[in-house]
Scaffold this motif. Structure first.
Motif, PDB file in Angstrom:
ATOM      1  N   ILE A   1      63.262   8.542  -9.182  1.00 57.55           N
ATOM      2  CA  ILE A   1      63.217   8.945  -7.779  1.00 57.55           C
ATOM      3  C   ILE A   1      61.818   9.446  -7.442  1.00 57.55           C
ATOM      4  O   ILE A   1      61.293  10.345  -8.089  1.00 57.55           O
ATOM      5  N   ASN A   2      61.199   8.839  -6.429  1.00 58.43           N
ATOM      6  CA  ASN A   2      59.864   9.268  -6.014  1.00 58.43           C
ATOM      7  C   ASN A   2      59.808   9.686  -4.550  1.00 58.43           C
ATOM      8  O   ASN A   2      58.725   9.875  -3.982  1.00 58.43           O
ATOM      9  N   GLY A   3      60.968   9.829  -3.912  1.00 58.52           N
ATOM     10  CA  GLY A   3      61.008  10.303  -2.540  1.00 58.52           C
ATOM     11  C   GLY A   3      62.443  10.476  -2.062  1.00 58.52           C
ATOM     12  O   GLY A   3      63.318   9.701  -2.424  1.00 58.52           O
ATOM     13  N   TRP A   4      62.689  11.519  -1.262  1.00 58.97           N
ATOM     14  CA  TRP A   4      64.026  11.749  -0.714  1.00 58.97           C
ATOM     15  C   TRP A   4      63.905  12.438   0.645  1.00 58.97           C
ATOM     16  O   TRP A   4      62.900  13.088   0.939  1.00 58.97           O
ATOM     17  N   SER A   5      64.923  12.279   1.468  1.00 60.00           N
ATOM     18  CA  SER A   5      64.922  12.950   2.765  1.00 60.00           C
ATOM     19  C   SER A   5      66.349  13.234   3.205  1.00 60.00           C
ATOM     20  O   SER A   5      67.281  12.489   2.879  1.00 60.00           O
ATOM     21  N   LEU A   6      66.512  14.329   3.917  1.00 61.26           N
ATOM     22  CA  LEU A   6      67.780  14.695   4.543  1.00 61.26           C
ATOM     23  C   LEU A   6      67.501  14.955   6.017  1.00 61.26           C
ATOM     24  O   LEU A   6      66.642  15.783   6.362  1.00 61.26           O
ATOM     25  N   HIS A   7      68.195  14.231   6.887  1.00 59.62           N
ATOM     26  CA  HIS A   7      67.966  14.285   8.331  1.00 59.62           C
ATOM     27  C   HIS A   7      69.276  14.680   9.006  1.00 59.62           C
ATOM     28  O   HIS A   7      70.317  14.070   8.745  1.00 59.62           O
ATOM     29  N   ALA A   8      69.234  15.718   9.838  1.00 61.16           N
ATOM     30  CA  ALA A   8      70.429  16.156  10.582  1.00 61.16           C
ATOM     31  C   ALA A   8      70.078  16.256  12.055  1.00 61.16           C
ATOM     32  O   ALA A   8      68.999  16.741  12.417  1.00 61.16           O
ATOM     33  N   ARG A   9      70.985  15.820  12.905  1.00 57.84           N
ATOM     34  CA  ARG A   9      70.709  15.914  14.334  1.00 57.84           C
ATOM     35  C   ARG A   9      71.997  16.151  15.108  1.00 57.84           C
ATOM     36  O   ARG A   9      73.093  15.818  14.658  1.00 57.84           O
ATOM     37  N   GLU A  10      71.823  16.719  16.303  1.00 58.45           N
ATOM     38  CA  GLU A  10      72.982  17.067  17.123  1.00 58.45           C
ATOM     39  C   GLU A  10      72.571  17.100  18.586  1.00 58.45           C
ATOM     40  O   GLU A  10      71.464  17.551  18.925  1.00 58.45           O
ATOM     41  N   LYS A  11      73.456  16.647  19.450  1.00 60.41           N
ATOM     42  CA  LYS A  11      73.210  16.742  20.886  1.00 60.41           C
ATOM     43  C   LYS A  11      73.610  18.127  21.357  1.00 60.41           C
ATOM     44  O   LYS A  11      74.709  18.590  21.079  1.00 60.41           O
ATOM     45  N   TYR A  12      72.697  18.788  22.051  1.00 55.82           N
ATOM     46  CA  TYR A  12      72.936  20.140  22.558  1.00 55.82           C
ATOM     47  C   TYR A  12      73.578  20.013  23.933  1.00 55.82           C
ATOM     48  O   TYR A  12      72.964  19.500  24.871  1.00 55.82           O
ATOM     49  N   GLU A  13      74.813  20.491  24.043  1.00 53.62           N
ATOM     50  CA  GLU A  13      75.585  20.262  25.262  1.00 53.62           C
ATOM     51  C   GLU A  13      75.264  21.299  26.330  1.00 53.62           C
ATOM     52  O   GLU A  13      75.961  22.293  26.501  1.00 53.62           O
ATOM     53  N   THR A  14      74.182  21.082  27.038  1.00 53.76           N
ATOM     54  CA  THR A  14      73.822  21.901  28.193  1.00 53.76           C
ATOM     55  C   THR A  14      72.898  21.104  29.095  1.00 53.76           C
ATOM     56  O   THR A  14      72.187  20.213  28.629  1.00 53.76           O
ATOM     57  N   LYS A  15      72.917  21.408  30.377  1.00 59.11           N
ATOM     58  CA  LYS A  15      72.019  20.755  31.317  1.00 59.11           C
ATOM     59  C   LYS A  15      70.961  21.734  31.838  1.00 59.11           C
ATOM     60  O   LYS A  15      70.171  21.380  32.708  1.00 59.11           O
ATOM     61  N   ARG A  16      70.966  22.937  31.305  1.00 58.42           N
ATOM     62  CA  ARG A  16      70.021  23.966  31.736  1.00 58.42           C
ATOM     63  C   ARG A  16      68.913  24.150  30.704  1.00 58.42           C
ATOM     64  O   ARG A  16      69.193  24.466  29.541  1.00 58.42           O
ATOM     65  N   LEU A  17      67.684  23.954  31.114  1.00 64.34           N
ATOM     66  CA  LEU A  17      66.554  24.134  30.212  1.00 64.34           C
ATOM     67  C   LEU A  17      66.469  25.585  29.743  1.00 64.34           C
ATOM     68  O   LEU A  17      66.060  25.854  28.606  1.00 64.34           O
ATOM     69  N   GLU A  18      66.902  26.516  30.592  1.00 59.37           N
ATOM     70  CA  GLU A  18      66.865  27.932  30.213  1.00 59.37           C
ATOM     71  C   GLU A  18      67.725  28.196  28.980  1.00 59.37           C
ATOM     72  O   GLU A  18      67.350  29.002  28.110  1.00 59.37           O
ATOM     73  N   ASP A  19      68.878  27.511  28.875  1.00 59.63           N
ATOM     74  CA  ASP A  19      69.747  27.685  27.709  1.00 59.63           C
ATOM     75  C   ASP A  19      69.054  27.178  26.442  1.00 59.63           C
ATOM     76  O   ASP A  19      69.156  27.786  25.376  1.00 59.63           O
ATOM     77  N   VAL A  20      68.369  26.061  26.578  1.00 66.09           N
ATOM     78  CA  VAL A  20      67.650  25.492  25.437  1.00 66.09           C
ATOM     79  C   VAL A  20      66.540  26.431  24.986  1.00 66.09           C
ATOM     80  O   VAL A  20      66.357  26.686  23.786  1.00 66.09           O
ATOM     81  N   GLN A  21      65.808  26.970  25.930  1.00 66.35           N
ATOM     82  CA  GLN A  21      64.705  27.864  25.601  1.00 66.35           C
ATOM     83  C   GLN A  21      65.209  29.146  24.940  1.00 66.35           C
ATOM     84  O   GLN A  21      64.568  29.672  24.025  1.00 66.35           O
ATOM     85  N   LYS A  22      66.364  29.650  25.377  1.00 63.87           N
ATOM     86  CA  LYS A  22      66.954  30.830  24.737  1.00 63.87           C
ATOM     87  C   LYS A  22      67.341  30.515  23.295  1.00 63.87           C
ATOM     88  O   LYS A  22      67.165  31.345  22.400  1.00 63.87           O
ATOM     89  N   HIS A  23      67.889  29.321  23.089  1.00 65.16           N
ATOM     90  CA  HIS A  23      68.271  28.923  21.718  1.00 65.16           C
ATOM     91  C   HIS A  23      67.034  28.819  20.826  1.00 65.16           C
ATOM     92  O   HIS A  23      67.067  29.235  19.664  1.00 65.16           O
ATOM     93  N   VAL A  24      65.951  28.285  21.376  1.00 69.17           N
ATOM     94  CA  VAL A  24      64.717  28.179  20.604  1.00 69.17           C
ATOM     95  C   VAL A  24      64.179  29.571  20.263  1.00 69.17           C
ATOM     96  O   VAL A  24      63.694  29.803  19.145  1.00 69.17           O
TER      97      VAL A  24
END
Length: 248
Positions: A49-72
């Protein structure tokens, strides 16, 4: 009597929350286990083995940018030693964090929001990648990654695991023989494949892996790409679940 009933339902509610939390931890652990399954099977075939990766992703269920910024902002508190960069333009707002561990494992978190007026969408992505896979790497996947994913995501997360490797084929076996032998180790049933003289790409389904995708006819959760450089030379391999997400 009324107080007893309220107390009973309160207890049931607390137990339910705890069960959801525990089940979420188990689900994350099972998804992470796919990467460890790939490693175990490939190493049993003496694949380097000379390389590996783990990728996780999820859709954030909100339409308000303010909610996203608070999460960040909360993520920045959870990961204070990471390097954070926030940028925006007319079409998107994004926050990107990154770090490299003392073992050379590269990690990143990305939160991306489109700024369209009709249907804004936000996605959160976590990725870890490294080169050699050691006992410390396994411990990192089992403990650190599980904890970080719990901090980043809400629970409806999609995982992708990939491994690059090399086969030192001293026996000069044919490429189809090598591919079939690896599929057998995964107890996998081939769904479709592309076969050329020096390259084979195969999609399959393995009962040993938790992830899966539905094609038009079958389920699949394993992709395998094997390229032969020539007789006596090393054969390169990339395997991913449920699909390969890195170049090969």
């Amino acid at each position: 009597m009324g107080k007893k009933i309220i107390a009973l339902f309160t207890s049931i509610g607390i137990i339910g929350v705890l069960l959801l939390y525990v089940n979420g931890k188990i689900a994350i652990a099972n998804e992470n286990q796919d990467l460890l399954t790939l490693v175990t099977i490939l190493e049993s075939e003496n694949i380097d083995i000379n390389g590996w990766s783990l990728h996780a992703r999820e859709k954030y269920e909100t339409k308000r940018l303010e909610d996203v910024q608070k999460h960040v902002e909360q993520l920045k508190k959870n990961f204070p030693d990471w390097t954070w960069r926030i940028s925006s333009d007319a079409k998107k707002w994004q926050a990107i964090a990154s770090r490299t561990s003392s073992e050379g494992i590269e990690e990143s978190i990305q939160v991306l929001s489109t700024l369209t007026t009709q249907n804004p969408q936000t996605y959160m992505i976590y990725e870890a990648r490294g080169k050699n896979f050691t006992g410390k790497t396994e411990q990192f996947i089992k403990e650190d990654v599980t904890r970080k994913i719990s901090d980043i995501f809400r629970g409806n997360t999609t995982f992708f695991s990939c491994i690059k490797g090399e086969i030192n084929d001293k026996m000069n076996t044919t490429l189809p023989f090598t591919v079939n032998k690896i599929l057998d180790k995964f107890q996998a049933v081939e769904v479709e494949s592309l076969k050329e003289t020096n390259f084979i790409s195969t999609s399959a389904y393995s009962p040993l892996l938790a992830n899966g995708l539905r094609t038009t006819k079958n389920n699949m959760n394993l992709q395998l790409g094997v390229r032969a450089e020539g007789l006596g030379a090393k054969t390169t391999l990339v395997v991913g679940t449920p699909i390969i997400t890195i170049e090969y």
